[in-house]
Design a protein around this motif. Sequence first.
Motif, short mmCIF file in Angstrom:
data_model
loop_
_atom_site.label_atom_id
_atom_site.label_comp_id
_atom_site.label_asym_id
_atom_site.label_seq_id
_atom_site.Cartn_x
_atom_site.Cartn_y
_atom_site.Cartn_z
N UNK A 1 0.83 -1.21 0.00
CA UNK A 1 0.00 0.00 0.00
C UNK A 1 0.86 1.26 0.00
N UNK A 2 1.90 1.28 0.83
CA UNK A 2 2.78 2.46 0.92
C UNK A 2 4.12 2.21 0.23
N UNK A 3 4.26 1.06 -0.42
CA UNK A 3 5.52 0.69 -1.10
C UNK A 3 6.72 0.81 -0.15
N UNK B 1 13.95 4.88 10.76
CA UNK B 1 14.94 5.80 10.19
C UNK B 1 14.50 7.26 10.39
N UNK B 2 13.18 7.47 10.50
CA UNK B 2 12.65 8.83 10.69
C UNK B 2 11.17 8.77 11.03
N UNK B 3 10.57 9.93 11.26
CA UNK B 3 9.13 10.02 11.50
C UNK B 3 8.44 9.96 10.13
N UNK B 4 7.90 8.81 9.81
CA UNK B 4 7.30 8.60 8.48
C UNK B 4 6.02 9.42 8.30
N UNK B 5 5.80 9.89 7.08
CA UNK B 5 4.57 10.64 6.78
C UNK B 5 3.59 9.81 5.96
N UNK C 1 -1.34 11.81 1.53
CA UNK C 1 -2.68 11.52 2.06
C UNK C 1 -2.66 11.01 3.49
N UNK C 2 -1.57 10.40 3.88
CA UNK C 2 -1.50 9.80 5.22
C UNK C 2 -0.88 10.73 6.27
N UNK C 3 -0.36 11.89 5.85
CA UNK C 3 0.51 12.66 6.75
C UNK C 3 -0.18 13.08 8.05
N UNK D 1 0.99 9.97 14.92
CA UNK D 1 1.18 8.61 15.46
C UNK D 1 2.66 8.28 15.54
N UNK D 2 3.40 8.65 14.53
CA UNK D 2 4.81 8.26 14.48
C UNK D 2 5.68 9.09 15.42
N UNK D 3 5.18 10.26 15.81
CA UNK D 3 5.93 11.06 16.79
C UNK D 3 5.94 10.37 18.15
N UNK D 4 5.03 9.44 18.35
CA UNK D 4 5.07 8.63 19.58
C UNK D 4 5.41 7.19 19.24
N UNK D 5 6.11 7.00 18.11
CA UNK D 5 6.53 5.67 17.64
C UNK D 5 5.37 4.69 17.57
#
Lengths: 294, 294
Positions: free
Chosen positions: A66-68, A114-118, A277-279, A285-289
């Motif tokens: 979905x997100x490749x 590796x980073x905060x994914x968007x 679209x997911x950002x 969510x990713x800022x809190x892992x």
Amino acid sequence: MLRFHHIVRVSLFASKASTFPLTSVSLSTSIPKRTTFALRSQMTSFSSSSSSSSSKLLFRQLFEKESSTYTYLLADASHPDKPALLIDPVDRTVDRDLSLIQELGLKLVYAMNTHVHADHVTGTGLIKSKVPGVKSIISKASGATADLFVEPGDKVHFGDLFLEVRATPGHTLGCVTYVTGDASDQPQPRMAFTGDALLIRGCGRTDFQGGSSEQLYKSVHSQIFTLPKDTFIYPAHDYKGFSVSTVGEEMQYNPRLTKDEETFKNIMANLNLSYPKMIDVAVPANLVCGVQSK
Amino acid sequence: MLRFHHIVRVSLFASKASTFPLTSVSLSTSIPKRTTFALRSQMTSFSSSSSSSSSKLLFRQLFEKESSTYTYLLADASHPDKPALLIDPVDRTVDRDLSLIQELGLKLVYAMNTHVHADHVTGTGLIKSKVPGVKSIISKASGATADLFVEPGDKVHFGDLFLEVRATPGHTLGCVTYVTGDASDQPQPRMAFTGDALLIRGCGRTDFQGGSSEQLYKSVHSQIFTLPKDTFIYPAHDYKGFSVSTVGEEMQYNPRLTKDEETFKNIMANLNLSYPKMIDVAVPANLVCGVQSK
């Protein structure tokens, strides 16, 4: 003498034997020959049990369609505890990844980003809830919460193997690249997990989350392109079906990062990409892992 | 003594140094430990230039998203001519594959198929039209046309490397598995390109094109499961994001082929799969290896 492209029929198997013409094939081709360092890329192991190293990297590349997104599983299979880590797991494929880890008899110790994914929600939070003891890892510069924070120069050990942490900001402020160790008992060629800093024949966008094309250019040139040319590049995404590249290949063929800095900045300023679209879901969510507050 | 899962901060890079607590992490986990042969799977190379082998396999796994097909590029990068072959190329990704081959400085000599595909059109015909001299290869038992036909026991040489041909019918009558050679100068662990005979935790359907679940069961057990357990399995498709498995893993965890033959046949007889949407286009095209008649 065209030995390199003939077919020889031998009777290795219990099958009917027959004569077979050795076909002389024309060597002419429209593809020009080039002698480049890229030729040595992605070689499979020719090692044997006589290898001087006592450590053996078990490695798997896993894909989320979905997100490749690529998720990477690494483990020291020679260590009695078989300690393992996941780089950039995705929430929707956590069960797949944990099942594989279980089947391979590994002990997952780290779930790292590796980073905060968007573009997707990290699987690290879900993994922590399903496998007690697993620690989430992200860079200190990311501003995200996690169990452990890494900074440039840190080493993440798993068994007798380790990953070095290199700061590669530019796609986001807190992007890091994890690189296998530079020692005789570590995997050769080296492997760089570049996140979105360097993609195969591309790179991550630089227009949000503290992104900076100037910084990304410097990151790639100072922290990735200085690695040995046969270092494998394993990015967080691929959209064209490539699975791996090398430092040498990207130095020669990356359509963006082979340019001078000004040209690169112009390219990045004129990508005209749509808002991810997911950002708005993924970044908080990713800022809190991936661990939602109660 | 939990050395295998700590992070050590060192000052390898020009970055601010700081103290970092060594975190003691609980080793308890809900995932049970298992000691299996699968632990030795998918190890990366620990070889170096001191390898006794003069040949080096350049290897790439390439993905076509629409049909979830894997195409494999193999080349002898140590040979002066850098001879290369493609296994199971797809028509719509031919330009991608040929560009990569050009960038890597390889000389494509063979475009080969594991079988007559029903889910996509092979790229072999298109490749032949774009790169003069490339020879198409398929099994004689497939009934398809091609430049060269292989039978069980044949060896397909490219440089100092070679693939063995093993007959693995059952998904179709003419399915073969290509396996890297069994010699000290060939890649270790060995690699098996299984087409649709054996998929990761699955197998190809057996309800058309001369398919036979009885035959497939025998093929996998006699021709694939007899390979060394650390042999890598590289299938023609994956639908869940897996990229590789091993013989040992599939012998232990394949949900179909770990069963007895009768159970396997019952499973295959009750899959209730829909008619493949591409079959009426793909099979006629693939019977001529993608080369349309004028």
